[in-house]
Design a protein around this motif. Sequence first.
Motif: not given
Length: 211
Positions: A54-65, A107-124
């Motif tokens: 929850r603390l990390a949910d839809e927030k950028a990580g901590s690596n400044v680079l 079959c389902c619906i997923i809101a946010g969480r970069c799911a469009n890119v995650v599933l694209r990269d996974a070939g789903k």
Amino acid sequence: MLKKDFVITIGRQYGSGGRIVGKNLAESLGIPFYDEEILKITSEKTAIGEQYFRLADEKAGSNVLFKIVDSLKPRLGKPSLSEDIVSPENLFRFQSQVVVELAEQECCIIAGRCANVVLRDAGKEHVDFFVYADMEKRIERTMDYCKVDREEAKKRIKKIDKERKEYHRYYTGEEWMKPDNYDLMINASRINYDEMELLMRNYLQMKGYIE
């Protein structure tokens, strides 16, 4: 009603109504809707406290680079089980693993969480929608849904949109609202929830996903 296995992802500006429409569409199609539920599922699968997700949910990580270099993103391979197990980047890997597993199971619906890119990269197989609206409409909908005053609504919109934008770029190296990353961008400024859902259904029908 469903003609083949696929997953719908919904990106959404805060207050646009994307989450509400996603839930309504899932109910009418008879399929699960996942938003914050993914945090609970990931926590149960990993035995890592839900509060970390929850603390990390839809927030950028901590690596400044990764934050300052365009198109640079964390390596999104398998999650680590070592000392960095609760780093934001590793929590995202666990969460992405769950997103892919859900896509493999149902079959389902997923809101946010970069799911469009995650599933694209996974070939789903997936269909990606993005819902946006002008500021005035988002303020109005946030005031109505969250029962807050105008200033609080505006404050939430600016804060959460910024977090989502940075989160998406941090983990994917891509722009959050880039049209090329979605099948259909929906301007929700002058249409209601039912009309948004109808647009999504018509697109799914046109592409042969539903009857």
